[in-house]
Design an enzyme around this catalytic site. Sequence first.
Site, PDB file in Angstrom:
ATOM      1  CB  SER A   1      -0.940  -0.009   1.200  1.00 43.18           C
ATOM      2  OG  SER A   1      -0.188   0.224   2.372  1.00 43.18           O
ATOM      3  CE  LYS A   2      -1.782   8.071  -0.758  1.00 46.90           C
ATOM      4  NZ  LYS A   2      -3.082   8.714  -0.532  1.00 46.90           N
TER       5      LYS A   2
END
Length: 501
Positions: free
Chosen positions: A259-260
């Site tokens: 994820s980010k």
Amino acid sequence: MVRVRFAPSPTGPLHIGGVRTALYNYLFAKKNNGIFILRIEDTDQNRFVAGAEEYILESLEWCGIKFDEGVHVGGKYGPYKQSLRANIYAEYINILIKNDKAYYAFETSEELNDLRKEHESRGETFQYGINNRKKLKNSLTLSSSEVSNLLNSGHPYVIRFKVPENKEIIINDIIRGEIRVKSEIIDDKILFKSDGLPTYHLANIVDDHLMDITHVIRGEEWLPSLPLHVLLYEAFEWEMPEFAHLPLILRPDGNGKLSKRDGDRLGFSVYPITWKDPKSGEIYRGFREDGYYPEAFVNMLALLGWNPGDDKEIMSMHEMIEAFDLKHVHKAGARFDPVKAQWFNHVYLQSRDIKLVAEEFKNELTKHGIDITIEKAEYISEMMRERVNFVKEMVTEAMFFFKAPEELDMKAIKKWGTEKSLEWINDIIEKFKEMTTFESTIIDEVMNKYVKEKELKAGNFYNTIRICLVGTSKGPHLSKIMEYIGREETISRLEMGKRYF
RNA sequence: GGCCCAUUCGUCUAGACGGCCUAGGACGCCAGGUUUUCAUCCUGGAAAUCGGGGGUUCGAAUCCCCCAUGGGUCACCA
């Protein structure tokens, strides 16, 4: 004719999982002499993020992934942006309504939220579907006059899919094989929102059909809605494309998908190119800015979940196209390994045209306020590149070419220095002063002769000298460094180094 | 929690028809060699009893069942 599409929504930057999906679609299309399409799925105006679409285009271009049709290149099947196709979806939703495959529903999102909470408090899950749609406020339960009254009065409504009862849906996924699901567990998903735009499910199916998509290759996160999509194709009585659901890319540590935040937390990129969040102003690093070559990045990414069927790992885009086969896509999620990613870049850096490397190195130096000729840049690049993974690393690794070391590595001195070191330095300075031309091969001759005459241990002598010039006992061939920095600087550094021995 | 998907060295993976697998390759790691140093490079090594348990079979990483674990998904988001 094979026709595939990459269909991102412009809600932010594309992370490497998305890039890989685009890549596999591209490889599959090219392998089959097919058409690759870019479609922008922007039916949710609330989630629109400025610059996201441009980001997607720029990222994919950097990767060398080209489209045959799409928002930016046009084509016969346009428009390729869903917000521009609203009238088309309206037309198709009406077909579904007319054929009793969809119905109006009048609950507001607040009411639905309350229903969900209520069910949850009883330990149940609320599902708008086969089991309770007869108890809710919709065109299945209301009389036709009540429905038209609500519709005409401007009461907000959505259109839901009427999932057929008692059906087992059997789907064949190219990567996963047969998947079976009972229709009872599928929700009567909203197809058309109260804002007059379709949801993903409707828009996606309509567009894939209208654009003659033959293969849907997308991430595994779509697998749960696949049965719904199949039912939609059946409701429209359309021929279905083939489906292939790609495994996810997992984070290098711990659990869950990449994820980010992982990139910043662990010190590597999860985005192809740098992204600046227009709202928060936060900056997320990208592989391009980290110094990766697109060829290396794409090669690395392709092998994260796919293999050519043999041991080959370093492949050009062309070779990957030749070898690509969805049958060789691994089923399980792949953990991203930043260390191996660096190795890929190392390999590409070694075989890259040295002229290009020199140019890149020169540019990096400029950023650090150092200006040298392209010839000199090439001279250094030639001997430094094998020691690094990225051109930008060469700047710090080769700094001694431009600046005398500020201090010398005491550990190295302890290891290589002797009580004779000072004498050697003085002797060699004298020899250097006597030389007519200060050139690498001759410097070697002079030093080698000295070592022989004095019967020195080569390691001790050369490292004494090296430490004075470089600061520590590492780096490329000594005389090459001397030739580059010149006699004057060489002697100056030796003089400076004397006080350490 | 429901549903769906997955499970081979630390990591990415090979393993299409069960026997060629005492499980192969790559990254990383370790050792040795090459090198005036470091790195590169070369050679070698450690590293998966194929998640566990049952079957089927002369024979299973490969087929079947159960369990466990991990993941995805359950929005008027895509």
